[in-house]
Scaffold this active site. Sequence first.
Site, PDB file in Angstrom:
ATOM      1  N   GLU A   1       0.808  -1.218   0.000  1.00 11.26           N
ATOM      2  CA  GLU A   1       0.000   0.000   0.000  1.00 11.26           C
ATOM      3  C   GLU A   1       0.843   1.269   0.000  1.00 11.26           C
ATOM      4  O   GLU A   1       0.422   2.303  -0.500  1.00 11.26           O
ATOM      5  CB  GLU A   1      -0.930  -0.019   1.217  1.00 11.26           C
ATOM      6  CG  GLU A   1      -1.923   1.111   1.272  1.00 11.26           C
ATOM      7  CD  GLU A   1      -2.892   0.970   2.439  1.00 11.26           C
ATOM      8  OE1 GLU A   1      -3.470   1.990   2.837  1.00 11.26           O
ATOM      9  OE2 GLU A   1      -3.063  -0.158   2.957  1.00 11.26           O
ATOM     10  N   SER A   2       2.034   1.194   0.556  1.00  7.61           N
ATOM     11  CA  SER A   2       2.900   2.372   0.632  1.00  7.61           C
ATOM     12  C   SER A   2       3.426   2.809  -0.727  1.00  7.61           C
ATOM     13  O   SER A   2       4.013   3.889  -0.847  1.00  7.61           O
ATOM     14  CB  SER A   2       4.083   2.085   1.567  1.00  7.61           C
ATOM     15  OG  SER A   2       4.751   0.896   1.162  1.00  7.61           O
TER      16      SER A   2
END
Length: 240
Positions: free
Chosen positions: A43-44
């Site tokens: 997700e980062s």
Amino acid sequence: MMSIAAARALHGEQRVFVGIGLPSTAANLARRTHAPELVLIYESGAIGAKPGRLPASIGDGILADTADAVVSVPEMFNYWLQAGRIDIGFLGAAQLDRFGNINTTVIGDYADPTVRLPGAGGAPEIAASCGQVLVVTRQNRRNFVDRVDFITSVGYGRGPGDREALGLRGAGPTMVITDLGVLQPDPETCELVLTAVHPGVTVEQVTAATGWSLKVADTLTTTPPPTAAELAALRQLREA
């Protein structure tokens, strides 16, 4: 067993949206054993991460250091996830119901909850847009309920046709992996059905841990026990 069963569900060059914890363990285990070409997406913004150890968080530097590319979080969601470019997403659940709907928001009434949970994060987008969703969670009557108190992430809504009516791109939860076995949606009713039990687990144990009248597949199987290679790879990941 949960990590290994989840790892076995991953194959080839699938693009997998990975969370920290069991999903990250499963995805990295699959890369180390039978699926070295998996594309791990965090997700980062890390795309194609190849960590040599289990990352401590989605912000762990090892993800960026080993990634094929690093993009912004808005690009990750808008271009990669919501556009349907990710094959598999992992989700957990505080509550899960017979149609695979997930609650991670509140237990009890929303206006006056008994417990306030961490919330949605990116889970609704994962549930809506990934090609498939794999849910990994422990199974007991407290979290496997007939109907969730709040729908944070849509599974199959109230049954057939609901995902299509909502315009959701992905297929929804195609597999729920628990500490007792594996559940999959019936192709006609969309209701979760027990399709496999883990070694040493009985059907009676699974049904007793489920808050609805759980149906059992005619072709119920037993999950193959962990192999020596899987256990060794798992040990290496955890000790690195």
